[in-house]
Design an enzyme around this catalytic site. Structure first.
Site, short mmCIF file in Angstrom:
data_model
loop_
_atom_site.label_atom_id
_atom_site.label_comp_id
_atom_site.label_asym_id
_atom_site.label_seq_id
_atom_site.Cartn_x
_atom_site.Cartn_y
_atom_site.Cartn_z
NE ARG A 232 -6.99 5.96 -54.96
CZ ARG A 232 -6.75 6.88 -54.05
NH1 ARG A 232 -7.75 7.53 -53.49
NH2 ARG A 232 -5.52 7.17 -53.69
CD GLU A 261 -10.61 10.74 -58.95
OE1 GLU A 261 -9.54 11.32 -58.64
OE2 GLU A 261 -11.31 10.12 -58.14
CG HIS A 279 -9.91 12.52 -55.24
ND1 HIS A 279 -9.39 11.48 -55.98
CD2 HIS A 279 -9.58 12.24 -53.94
CE1 HIS A 279 -8.76 10.63 -55.17
NE2 HIS A 279 -8.87 11.08 -53.93
#
Length: 318
Positions: A232, A261, A279
């Protein structure tokens, strides 16, 4: 037990379609109609299906007084307030194991790309620099590098196993030492970073790991060290990382996750010692299908007997 299902946030299209068609699920609005929607439907909602990017926070749980389960599509669940869920007796599930291999594969891919400069070399060829400038600069070998795994859970273990095939000595740090592990244990993230050439972040997100990789850890990794993050963005002090990458404080980084993000710091865009992914670690057809099926299996189990197949550790089954 209320059995109405609520979709919270965007989902994989096929999962959203199944929820709507098979379970008559409602979709939580993200506009100014949300309050009216919750006033009308909130009391009837028994389960919420969401993702690690959206989650269910305590304020939404308050609007869902009959909520019994939060079913998370993904292994990460740091966007869901698990403490509030536990206090309310709400089960939380995720989709572990089914994405372990793909995430571990991406960690290896990022390490190879970052150290060997594959993406940068690709850009070099496309720009015509090979013929105009000459050979691409020398890069760094991956095989035999000392690797540190921050978080030796399912994914961390899979990453370590893959690096072993490259002849890499493995060390790790977790909240507690893993019994029977063949790898060296470091007492802190900074101690781990100081001992390795490649630091792979594979720990869970959330408040407990916020900036676990801080400036001190990054400086311990040093100007010859590389950071790989498939966990993360919140785990790493992104401002410190950007500064050290820019100024040569660390050699390079391979990143699949970021603090905000999909926003990526502009300063990273022009650095050839950084590999940037959107991601996508679990983003294969096979893995996303398995994640979808496990999410539905958890939902079916909850509807059948009030339990889930894969509860998160912080929230125990009744």
């Amino acid at each position: 037990m209320n059995r109405r299902i609520l979709q919270v946030g965007p989902l994989k299209p096929s999962l959203a379609t199944t929820l709507a068609e098979r379970y008559d699920a409602l979709v939580l609005p993200d506009d100014d109609t949300r309050a009216v929607f919750l006033a009308e439907h909130g009391p009837a909602i028994g389960a919420a299906v969401t993702t690690g990017r959206v989650g269910v926070q305590a304020d939404l749980m308050t609007e869902l007084p009959s909520l019994g389960a939060i079913l998370n599509f993904g292994v990460g669940y740091d966007t869901t307030d698990v403490e509030a869920a536990a206090a309310r007796g709400v089960l939380v599930s995720n989709t572990p194991d089914v994405l372990t291999d793909c995430v571990a594969d991406i960690a290896i891919g990022l390490a190879i790309d970052t150290l060997r400069g594959l993406s940068a070399a690709d850009r070099y060829v496309r720009r015509g620099d090979w013929s105009k400038v000459g050979n691409f600069p020398l890069t760094r070998k991956v095989s035999g590098k000392r690797v540190g795994i921050l978080g030796l859970g399912r994914i961390g273990q899979a990453i370590a196993t893959r690096f072993e095939a490259f002849g890499c000595p493995i060390a790790y740090h977790s909240r507690r030492e893993v019994p029977g592990s063949p790898y060296s244990y470091a007492a802190s993230p900074a101690e781990l970073a100081a001992e390795v050439d490649i630091l792979v972040v594979a720990t869970s997100g959330g408040s407990r790991t916020q900036h676990l990789v801080d400036r001190k850890v990054l400086e311990a990794l040093g100007p010859d060290g590389y950071l790989i993050n498939i966990a993360r963005g919140s785990v790493v002090d992104q401002d410190a990382l950007v500064e050290l990458l820019r100024d040569g404080g660390i050699a390079g980084a391979g990143l699949d996750v970021y603090t905000e993000e999909p926003k990526v710091p502009q300063e990273l865009m022009s650095l050839d010692n950084v590999v940037l992914l959107p991601h996508l670690a679990s983003g294969t057809v096979e893995t996303r299908a398995a994640m979808e099926q496990l999410t539905l299996d958890n939902l079916d189990r909850w509807l059948a007997d009030g339990t889930v197949l894969t509860p998160v550790p912080e929230v125990q089954q009744p």
